[in-house]
Write a protein that holds these residues in place. Structure first.
Motif, PDB file in Angstrom:
ATOM      1  N   ILE A   1    -104.550  71.226 -41.467  1.00 18.15           N
ATOM      2  CA  ILE A   1    -103.325  70.467 -41.713  1.00 18.15           C
ATOM      3  C   ILE A   1    -102.916  69.790 -40.418  1.00 18.15           C
ATOM      4  CG2 ILE A   1    -100.915  70.620 -42.448  1.00 18.15           C
ATOM      5  CD1 ILE A   1    -101.906  73.291 -43.879  1.00 18.15           C
ATOM      6  N   ARG A   2    -102.863  68.480 -40.473  1.00 18.77           N
ATOM      7  CA  ARG A   2    -102.463  67.709 -39.297  1.00 18.77           C
ATOM      8  C   ARG A   2    -101.157  66.993 -39.578  1.00 18.77           C
ATOM      9  NH1 ARG A   2    -106.692  63.540 -38.077  1.00 18.77           N
ATOM     10  NH2 ARG A   2    -105.385  63.154 -36.285  1.00 18.77           N
ATOM     11  N   VAL A   3    -100.324  66.923 -38.558  1.00 15.43           N
ATOM     12  CA  VAL A   3     -99.075  66.167 -38.654  1.00 15.43           C
ATOM     13  C   VAL A   3     -99.059  65.206 -37.479  1.00 15.43           C
ATOM     14  CG1 VAL A   3     -96.578  66.265 -38.640  1.00 15.43           C
ATOM     15  CG2 VAL A   3     -97.881  68.063 -39.770  1.00 15.43           C
ATOM     16  N   GLY A   4     -99.063  63.922 -37.773  1.00 12.99           N
ATOM     17  CA  GLY A   4     -99.155  62.941 -36.698  1.00 12.99           C
ATOM     18  C   GLY A   4    -100.473  63.126 -35.966  1.00 12.99           C
ATOM     19  N   ASP A   5    -100.405  63.254 -34.643  1.00 14.54           N
ATOM     20  CA  ASP A   5    -101.621  63.385 -33.840  1.00 14.54           C
ATOM     21  C   ASP A   5    -102.003  64.837 -33.578  1.00 14.54           C
ATOM     22  OD1 ASP A   5    -101.895  60.661 -33.618  1.00 14.54           O
ATOM     23  OD2 ASP A   5    -100.637  60.543 -31.831  1.00 14.54           O
TER      24      ASP A   5
ATOM     25  N   ALA B   1    -104.356  82.805 -54.481  1.00 13.75           N
ATOM     26  CA  ALA B   1    -103.334  83.086 -53.461  1.00 13.75           C
ATOM     27  C   ALA B   1    -102.675  81.787 -52.994  1.00 13.75           C
ATOM     28  CB  ALA B   1    -103.969  83.797 -52.279  1.00 13.75           C
ATOM     29  N   GLU B   2    -101.467  81.903 -52.493  1.00 16.15           N
ATOM     30  CA  GLU B   2    -100.721  80.734 -52.019  1.00 16.15           C
ATOM     31  C   GLU B   2    -100.228  80.973 -50.600  1.00 16.15           C
ATOM     32  OE1 GLU B   2     -98.748  78.882 -56.090  1.00 16.15           O
ATOM     33  OE2 GLU B   2     -97.450  79.768 -54.555  1.00 16.15           O
ATOM     34  N   GLU B   3    -100.027  79.869 -49.894  1.00 18.36           N
ATOM     35  CA  GLU B   3     -99.420  79.955 -48.569  1.00 18.36           C
ATOM     36  C   GLU B   3     -98.484  78.767 -48.412  1.00 18.36           C
ATOM     37  OE1 GLU B   3    -100.604  80.674 -43.921  1.00 18.36           O
ATOM     38  OE2 GLU B   3    -101.849  81.366 -45.569  1.00 18.36           O
ATOM     39  N   ARG B   4     -97.343  79.018 -47.759  1.00 25.57           N
ATOM     40  CA  ARG B   4     -96.385  77.922 -47.580  1.00 25.57           C
ATOM     41  C   ARG B   4     -96.279  77.582 -46.092  1.00 25.57           C
ATOM     42  NH1 ARG B   4     -92.384  74.776 -49.363  1.00 25.57           N
ATOM     43  NH2 ARG B   4     -90.631  74.534 -47.939  1.00 25.57           N
ATOM     44  N   ILE B   5     -96.263  76.273 -45.831  1.00 28.75           N
ATOM     45  CA  ILE B   5     -96.184  75.782 -44.448  1.00 28.75           C
ATOM     46  C   ILE B   5     -95.013  74.808 -44.352  1.00 28.75           C
ATOM     47  CG2 ILE B   5     -97.343  74.423 -42.659  1.00 28.75           C
ATOM     48  CD1 ILE B   5     -99.551  75.931 -45.188  1.00 28.75           C
ATOM     49  N   THR B   6     -94.196  74.978 -43.346  1.00 28.41           N
ATOM     50  CA  THR B   6     -93.055  74.084 -43.132  1.00 28.41           C
ATOM     51  C   THR B   6     -93.517  72.829 -42.404  1.00 28.41           C
ATOM     52  OG1 THR B   6     -91.607  75.977 -42.999  1.00 28.41           O
ATOM     53  CG2 THR B   6     -90.762  73.921 -42.101  1.00 28.41           C
ATOM     54  N   LEU B   7     -92.967  71.707 -42.806  1.00 28.78           N
ATOM     55  CA  LEU B   7     -93.411  70.434 -42.240  1.00 28.78           C
ATOM     56  C   LEU B   7     -92.396  69.802 -41.305  1.00 28.78           C
ATOM     57  CD1 LEU B   7     -94.996  68.872 -45.419  1.00 28.78           C
ATOM     58  CD2 LEU B   7     -96.184  69.759 -43.423  1.00 28.78           C
ATOM     59  N   SER B   8     -91.337  70.507 -40.979  1.00 32.20           N
ATOM     60  CA  SER B   8     -90.347  69.912 -40.086  1.00 32.20           C
ATOM     61  C   SER B   8     -90.925  69.826 -38.680  1.00 32.20           C
ATOM     62  CB  SER B   8     -89.058  70.730 -40.080  1.00 32.20           C
ATOM     63  OG  SER B   8     -89.350  72.078 -39.842  1.00 32.20           O
ATOM     64  N   ALA B   9     -90.360  68.887 -37.885  1.00 32.09           N
ATOM     65  CA  ALA B   9     -90.900  68.620 -36.556  1.00 32.09           C
ATOM     66  C   ALA B   9     -90.748  69.830 -35.653  1.00 32.09           C
ATOM     67  CB  ALA B   9     -90.170  67.429 -35.936  1.00 32.09           C
TER      68      ALA B   9
ATOM     69  N   PHE C   1    -100.689  64.538 -42.578  1.00 32.59           N
ATOM     70  CA  PHE C   1     -99.382  63.915 -42.777  1.00 32.59           C
ATOM     71  C   PHE C   1     -99.153  62.900 -41.660  1.00 32.59           C
ATOM     72  CE2 PHE C   1     -99.180  67.925 -44.939  1.00 32.59           C
ATOM     73  CZ  PHE C   1     -98.435  67.672 -46.082  1.00 32.59           C
ATOM     74  N   ALA C   2     -98.701  61.717 -42.039  1.00 36.00           N
ATOM     75  CA  ALA C   2     -98.475  60.684 -41.027  1.00 36.00           C
ATOM     76  C   ALA C   2     -97.385  61.100 -40.050  1.00 36.00           C
ATOM     77  CB  ALA C   2     -98.100  59.365 -41.707  1.00 36.00           C
ATOM     78  N   SER C   3     -96.409  61.878 -40.524  1.00 32.58           N
ATOM     79  CA  SER C   3     -95.255  62.169 -39.673  1.00 32.58           C
ATOM     80  C   SER C   3     -94.693  63.549 -39.991  1.00 32.58           C
ATOM     81  CB  SER C   3     -94.197  61.090 -39.947  1.00 32.58           C
ATOM     82  OG  SER C   3     -92.946  61.478 -39.463  1.00 32.58           O
TER      83      SER C   3
ATOM     84  N   GLN D   1     -98.865  59.492 -46.589  1.00 33.09           N
ATOM     85  CA  GLN D   1     -98.048  58.483 -45.930  1.00 33.09           C
ATOM     86  C   GLN D   1     -96.581  58.840 -46.160  1.00 33.09           C
ATOM     87  OE1 GLN D   1    -100.439  57.220 -43.930  1.00 33.09           O
ATOM     88  NE2 GLN D   1     -99.378  55.268 -44.111  1.00 33.09           N
ATOM     89  N   ASN D   2     -96.029  59.638 -45.277  1.00 37.79           N
ATOM     90  CA  ASN D   2     -94.646  60.068 -45.433  1.00 37.79           C
ATOM     91  C   ASN D   2     -93.802  59.498 -44.292  1.00 37.79           C
ATOM     92  OD1 ASN D   2     -95.819  61.569 -43.434  1.00 37.79           O
ATOM     93  ND2 ASN D   2     -94.701  63.435 -43.903  1.00 37.79           N
ATOM     94  N   ALA D   3     -92.490  59.693 -44.386  1.00 37.53           N
ATOM     95  CA  ALA D   3     -91.573  59.206 -43.357  1.00 37.53           C
ATOM     96  C   ALA D   3     -90.900  60.400 -42.692  1.00 37.53           C
ATOM     97  CB  ALA D   3     -90.526  58.299 -43.989  1.00 37.53           C
ATOM     98  N   GLY D   4     -90.418  60.173 -41.463  1.00 34.83           N
ATOM     99  CA  GLY D   4     -89.763  61.242 -40.730  1.00 34.83           C
ATOM    100  C   GLY D   4     -88.492  61.726 -41.407  1.00 34.83           C
ATOM    101  N   SER D   5     -87.873  60.863 -42.201  1.00 35.28           N
ATOM    102  CA  SER D   5     -86.627  61.240 -42.863  1.00 35.28           C
ATOM    103  C   SER D   5     -86.879  61.969 -44.185  1.00 35.28           C
ATOM    104  CB  SER D   5     -85.800  59.981 -43.138  1.00 35.28           C
ATOM    105  OG  SER D   5     -86.558  59.093 -43.943  1.00 35.28           O
ATOM    106  N   SER D   6     -88.119  62.095 -44.568  1.00 34.22           N
ATOM    107  CA  SER D   6     -88.445  62.660 -45.880  1.00 34.22           C
ATOM    108  C   SER D   6     -88.136  64.162 -45.953  1.00 34.22           C
ATOM    109  CB  SER D   6     -89.936  62.438 -46.165  1.00 34.22           C
ATOM    110  OG  SER D   6     -90.284  63.058 -47.386  1.00 34.22           O
ATOM    111  N   THR D   7     -87.784  64.594 -47.161  1.00 37.23           N
ATOM    112  CA  THR D   7     -87.608  66.034 -47.409  1.00 37.23           C
ATOM    113  C   THR D   7     -88.530  66.466 -48.556  1.00 37.23           C
ATOM    114  OG1 THR D   7     -85.796  65.581 -48.924  1.00 37.23           O
ATOM    115  CG2 THR D   7     -85.202  66.010 -46.621  1.00 37.23           C
TER     116      THR D   7
END
Lengths: 260, 164
Positions: free
Chosen positions: A232-236, A249-257, A170-172, A210-216
């Motif tokens: 899973i990478r977010v930014g750097d 099976a499933e797993e959920r990951i939160t993407l908030s900063a 994820f870009a951000s 390519q997502n934005a920081g304001s995205s939900t």
């Protein structure tokens, strides 16, 4: 610069310069003259050479076998090649797959920073990688042939990844939203965006979002059984490495900063 | 020379160098990629592209290591989110490879960053002049620094033992 006389010991730094071919012709001649007559300096030179060679062997023996993201061949140089590099004469020509993978990677890099060309680069990468890996291009990728430069990336992609390691970048970080990761039974990976805007770009070993920081936005990724690890990478930063997920099976990951 | 040729030519050695420098292949891969992205964005004016790539990659790795360190501190407070990492090899192979790798990485980590940079750039075939430019020293002093770093490693890594 060498200054030692015939009976003075040569400083170790000068011996290293000699070993590394850093002396001028005159200095080299002076060194060789001295060494021919000085057994203690010969021993010290021998010791330094031995330490250098042993260190090279240890480093080579403990190098990772394959540099990501190029996972289809060995990057470990042969002793001859390393010797040539040390002599400053360069290595062997890269294998065709390496050149092709390099082109893919560089075009991806360019595409990240040249918005009008981004969609075209993503499509081109998918098609070229499918050609290189010898795998059929799934319908959803084949349908996205190069189009107008202003067109955005896809919100749903489906393709066959190249190896056991899958990268989702994820870009951000996002204001809200998350990823649901699932391990499916089909050989294709499927990624979808819902509840927001983001572009999905296919890479040889995964997907760039390519997502934005304001995205939900919410994301859903299904990986095939062949994929053993999803990074899973977010930014750097690496947010998470998930392995051992069972089929279905499933797993959920939160993407908030992250805070702090 | 075009960028894709530079990538094919220098990426393997840059990745290898950064992995040895940081002890972390993932971090090294990211730092190497960042160096090439910067090469595309703003190529150096000098002709010494390879040395430039190594310098930029080293800086990127240093910055990423700082970020990782902050993240690890966060993870210590939430151990359930700790990345799982790579799956282990077969037990015996993993023991041998892992032990050797730990020994080499620990020995390198015990060197000052400048000494480590000097030794590892030498391994990649850089001249003493290029190494001196990278670490902000004089060309004439690099040989002495290499000898000193080799001496430091000699006891720890048994560098004076003959290879069987």
């Amino acid at each position: 610069m060498m200054t030692a006389g015939v009976h003075e010991p040569i400083p170790e730094g000068e011996l290293v310069r000699f070993l590394d071919g850093q002396l001028t012709a005159a200095e080299r001649m002076e060194m060789e003259t001295h060494l021919a007559r000085c057994v203690p300096c010969q021993r010290r030179l021998h010791a330094l050479r031995g330490r250098s060679e042993r260190l090279s062997e240890l480093l080579e023996a403990t190098d990772p076998a394959v540099p990501p993201p190029l996972r289809h061949g060995s990057p470990v140089a042969s002793a001859d090649e390393l010797a040539r590099r040390k002599m400053g004469t360069g290595g062997s020509l890269p294998a065709p797959w390496l050149r092709a993978a390099a082109i893919v990677a560089v075009l991806f890099g360019i595409g990240m920073f040249a918005s009008p060309a981004r969609a075209w680069v993503a499509d081109w990468i998918g098609a070229r990688w499918a050609e290189l890996s010898g795998k059929a291009v799934p319908a959803t990728v084949a349908a996205s042939a190069p189009g107008p430069p202003s067109r955005g990336g896809s919100t749903r992609v489906e393709f066959i990844p190249s190896g056991a390691d899958f990268s989702l970048h994820f870009a951000s970080p996002q204001r809200a939203g998350g990823l649901t990761l699932r391990r499916g039974e089909n050989p294709a990976a499927v990624a979808e965006v819902a509840g927001g805007t983001a572009e999905l770009l296919i890479l040889p070993d995964g997907i760039r979002v390519q997502n934005a920081g304001s995205s939900t936005a919410e994301y859903r990724l299904t990986v095939p059984p062949e994929v053993e690890r999803v990074r899973i990478r977010v930014g750097d930063s690496t947010l998470e490495v998930i392995s051992g997920l069972k089929i279905g099976a499933e797993e959920r990951i939160t993407l908030s900063a992250p805070t702090g | 020379m075009d960028v894709e040729t530079l990538f094919a030519e220098h990426h393997p050695s840059l990745f290898r160098y950064l992995t040895r420098m940081t002890g972390d292949p993932d971090l090294a891969a990211d730092a190497a990629q960042e160096a090439f992205v910067k090469l595309v964005e703003a190529p150096p004016n000098t002709g010494e592209t390879r040395a430039w790539l190594f310098r930029v990659g080293t800086n990127a790795a240093r910055e990423a290591a700082r970020t990782r360190s902050r993240r690890l501190r966060l993870l210590e407070r939430s151990p359930e989110r700790t990345p799982l990492g790579d799956a282990p090899l077969t037990p015996d192979a993993a023991l041998d490879a892992g032990e050797n790798q730990r020994r080499v990485r620990a020995a390198l980590a015990g060197l000052a960053e400048r000494d480590r940079t000097i030794l590892l750039m030498r391994e990649e075939g850089f001249s003493h002049r290029e190494i001196a430019a990278a670490v902000g020293s004089t060309t004439g002093s690099i040989g002495t620094m290499i000898a000193r770093a080799l001496n430091k490693l000699a006891a720890e890594l048994l560098l004076d033992e003959e290879t069987p």
